[in-house]
Design a protein around this motif. Structure first.
Motif, mmCIF file in Angstrom:
data_model
loop_
_atom_site.group_PDB
_atom_site.id
_atom_site.type_symbol
_atom_site.label_atom_id
_atom_site.label_comp_id
_atom_site.label_asym_id
_atom_site.label_seq_id
_atom_site.Cartn_x
_atom_site.Cartn_y
_atom_site.Cartn_z
ATOM 1 N N HIS A 9 85.335 4.030 73.834
ATOM 2 C CA HIS A 9 85.083 5.055 72.829
ATOM 3 C C HIS A 9 86.373 5.422 72.101
ATOM 4 C CE1 HIS A 9 80.881 6.140 73.996
ATOM 5 N NE2 HIS A 9 81.273 5.596 75.138
ATOM 6 N N ILE A 153 77.617 14.437 76.425
ATOM 7 C CA ILE A 153 77.101 13.087 76.175
ATOM 8 C C ILE A 153 75.758 13.256 75.486
ATOM 9 C CG2 ILE A 153 76.513 10.853 77.165
ATOM 10 C CD1 ILE A 153 78.085 11.702 79.670
ATOM 11 N N GLY A 157 74.054 8.502 73.604
ATOM 12 C CA GLY A 157 75.242 7.966 74.254
ATOM 13 C C GLY A 157 76.565 8.338 73.631
ATOM 14 N N ASN A 158 76.559 8.984 72.451
ATOM 15 C CA ASN A 158 77.826 9.409 71.862
ATOM 16 C C ASN A 158 78.478 10.475 72.745
ATOM 17 O OD1 ASN A 158 77.528 7.716 69.655
ATOM 18 N ND2 ASN A 158 76.430 9.260 68.444
ATOM 19 N N ILE A 159 79.794 10.441 72.832
ATOM 20 C CA ILE A 159 80.531 11.363 73.691
ATOM 21 C C ILE A 159 81.483 12.185 72.843
ATOM 22 C CG2 ILE A 159 82.161 11.550 75.625
ATOM 23 C CD1 ILE A 159 81.078 8.895 76.661
ATOM 24 N N SER A 451 83.850 8.310 88.066
ATOM 25 C CA SER A 451 82.909 8.041 86.985
ATOM 26 C C SER A 451 81.588 8.744 87.274
ATOM 27 C CB SER A 451 82.666 6.535 86.860
ATOM 28 O OG SER A 451 83.878 5.821 86.842
ATOM 29 N N HIS A 454 74.940 8.282 83.293
ATOM 30 C CA HIS A 454 74.129 9.005 82.324
ATOM 31 C C HIS A 454 73.037 8.058 81.865
ATOM 32 C CE1 HIS A 454 73.163 10.357 78.106
ATOM 33 N NE2 HIS A 454 72.828 11.395 78.854
ATOM 34 N N GLU A 457 73.620 4.174 81.623
ATOM 35 C CA GLU A 457 75.025 3.844 81.370
ATOM 36 C C GLU A 457 75.944 4.450 82.434
ATOM 37 O OE1 GLU A 457 75.112 3.441 76.508
ATOM 38 O OE2 GLU A 457 75.534 5.392 77.412
ATOM 39 N N ILE A 459 79.510 6.024 82.741
ATOM 40 C CA ILE A 459 80.566 6.633 81.926
ATOM 41 C C ILE A 459 81.852 6.588 82.750
ATOM 42 C CG2 ILE A 459 81.230 8.609 80.525
ATOM 43 C CD1 ILE A 459 78.540 7.344 79.759
ATOM 44 N N ILE A 471 87.929 6.966 77.482
ATOM 45 C CA ILE A 471 86.591 6.873 78.087
ATOM 46 C C ILE A 471 85.944 5.566 77.648
ATOM 47 C CG2 ILE A 471 84.314 7.931 78.289
ATOM 48 C CD1 ILE A 471 85.565 10.615 77.616
ATOM 49 N N THR A 473 82.197 3.104 78.225
ATOM 50 C CA THR A 473 80.794 3.088 78.640
ATOM 51 C C THR A 473 80.404 1.671 79.021
ATOM 52 O OG1 THR A 473 80.173 4.985 77.268
ATOM 53 C CG2 THR A 473 78.424 3.475 77.892
ATOM 54 N N GLN A 475 77.014 -0.716 80.494
ATOM 55 C CA GLN A 475 75.579 -0.779 80.785
ATOM 56 C C GLN A 475 75.372 -1.044 82.270
ATOM 57 O OE1 GLN A 475 73.154 -0.006 78.504
ATOM 58 N NE2 GLN A 475 74.951 0.496 77.247
#
Length: 488
Positions: A9, A153, A157-159, A451, A454, A457, A459, A471, A473, A475
């Motif tokens: 990110h 979050i 999925g955007n942080i 970690s 979420h 995912e 994180i 940070i 991400t 899968q």
């Protein structure tokens, strides 16, 4: 590199020199202390007020309630002022300022993050999550403390990280904390204090006793012992050292999380509180406690310790007991397994161990579950935080040290019911330092202390070369598939 895709990110948590606290700045030599006080006392009241106003104009805007801090530092030297009438508040504040100094908490680094779900999820969109991130902040003299950040979050999925306050605040250290007698005696026995002096101090105390009650019992033993030799003095000094190493902290609920700083308090952490690994622990009855293992460092020796909190406002800091309480990197599983607590550790600075206990405060009998295997981890391996429960098994994010002291992040899968069994292990690093991540206080390092999941995912917050944090991400299904395909 692993075939698992990683999204880095566009987030960088960088050290900010302007986040400062006020600490005592008191010379050790009595004659220097006396000279400073004499100069302050030689001023008339108008001169003292003028000097104080200049100090407040320059520094008051940088701190919450600076005058309370200066007065507290005045109290630390007040006993050195003899034959003086009661000093005015102006004079007290000026003397407090003379024995104070600003300390920039994160001027050197902001790194080794861990991440847990926030205890307050109110107002978060469905499918989103609010989190707390702990960070190791390092400043002048390489003294480390714990800072916090909060963020969101989003469902997709955007942080995002919430804005960070320019102000920071130390907690109130509870002046008369309570202790559990059984734990206290266990630690004394580990330290070698099993004789008559220990019994004389401890026997009159209740199962839950306070610091004041302990002090009173020690004073009684000192009075009643006819020959107070070096053995008694050493015993009483160690009793007090142990008491000071177990303390409680309170923060005001008015403070934002980013304004709360856990700074070294006890003698065994004078040089830093390092690498806190926070975990959200769920007991069998559904109750939740946030634990963090960390490394206390006094400039000579390290000591693993434990933090407990339910709300990130009140914290208990505790020594750990047992023969396995040594070295760095202890990481608690987030629930009991077969009715027992479980912990990862690195006993020998090389291999990864696991141990089980009936108490989160007592650890012994570690067993090796993982040894260095690939070249990228051939110097040593360890964990990057508490294991994460998945349907396929316990996911452990690891770190490995290889040639040129390069730190990479890997992953291991342990059996869900018997985590002594390794059922999957990445042969290649999951994350390696790249580009600007290679440059910092300690080059060529990526490292994490915890970690969280979420949805689909993982994180993964991580430090970059002991300088700043970022940070990524991953899968989860891709990672688990790679681990299961790799075998043990």
């Amino acid at each position: 590199m692993s075939s698992v895709r990683i999204l880095r990110h566009d987030i960088a948590l960088l050290p900010e020199c302007g986040r400062v606290i006020i600490r005592p700045f008191i010379p050790g030599k009595p004659e220097i202390k006396a000279n400073i006080l004499a100069r302050a006392l030689a001023l008339n009241e108008a001169e003292a007020d003028l000097q104080l106003q200049e100090i407040l104009v320059e520094f008051a805007s940088r701190h919450f309630d600076i005058e309370s801090l200066l007065l507290s530092h005045y109290e630390k030297v007040r006993h050195n002022i003899e034959g003086q009438p009661t000093l005015s508040r102006v004079r007290q504040l000026l003397i407090g300022a003379l024995f104070s100094g600003e300390y920039s908490l994160e001027s050197a680094a902001l790194f080794n993050p861990s991440m847990v779900p926030h205890p307050d999820q109110s107002g978060v969109m469905a499918g989103g999550m609010r989190f707390i991130m702990s960070l190791r902040a390092t400043g002048e003299g390489h003294i480390s403390s714990i800072e916090f950040r909060t963020g969101i979050i989003a469902p997709e999925g955007n942080i995002s990280i919430e804005p960070v306050s320019r102000f920071v605040s130390l907690p109130e250290v509870v002046p008369n904390p309570t202790y559990k007698k059984s734990r206290f005696i266990t630690k004394l026995q580990e330290m070698g204090f099993t004789g008559i002096h220990a019994a004389a101090v401890m026997e009159p105390l209740a199962e839950a006793f306070t610091l004041h009650e302990l002090d009173a019992s020690m004073q009684r033993v000192r009075r009643e012992t006819k020959t107070a030799g070096p053995e008694l003095r050493r015993a009483l000094e160690c009793f007090r050292w142990l008491a000071d190493s177990n303390y409680e902290l309170n923060f005001s609920s008015k403070l934002a999380l980013s304004e709360r700083i856990i700074f070294p308090v006890s003698p065994n952490e004078t040089n830093g509180i390092e690498d806190a690994r926070f975990v959200r622990f769920i007991e069998d009855d559904g109750s939740v406690m946030y634990y963090a293992t960390y490394t206390a460092y006094n400039g000579r020796a390290i000591l693993p310790q434990l933090i407990e909190t339910q709300d990130f406002l009140h914290f208990r800091v505790l020594t750990l007991n047992g023969t396995a309480v040594q070295n760095k990197g202890m990481a608690l599983f987030p629930r009991r397994i077969g009715g027992r607590y479980a912990m990862l550790s690195r006993q020998d600075d090389e291999n990864l161990f696991i141990m089980f206990s009936d108490s989160p405060h007592h650890w012994s009998d570690p067993q090796v579950i993982l040894r260095p295997s690939q070249m990228w981890e051939s110097v040593k391996i360890g964990n990057c935080g508490s294991p994460i429960e998945t349907s396929a098994g316990w996911l452990v994010i690891t770190h490995g040290v290889g040639p040129m002291r390069k730190y990479c992040i890997g992953a291991v899968l342990l059996d869900l019911n018997d985590p002594t069994q390794v059922i999957g292990r990445l042969r290649e690093p999951l994350l390696s330092p790249e580009g600007h991540e290679r440059e910092g206080y300690v080059p060529n390092v990526v490292y994490s202390c915890g970690s969280m999941l979420h949805g689909p995912e993982l994180i993964l917050p991580y430090a970059m070369s002991d300088k700043a944090s970022a940070i990524a991400t991953i899968q989860l299904d891709e990672l688990l598939a790679a681990l299961k395909a790799s075998g043990s």
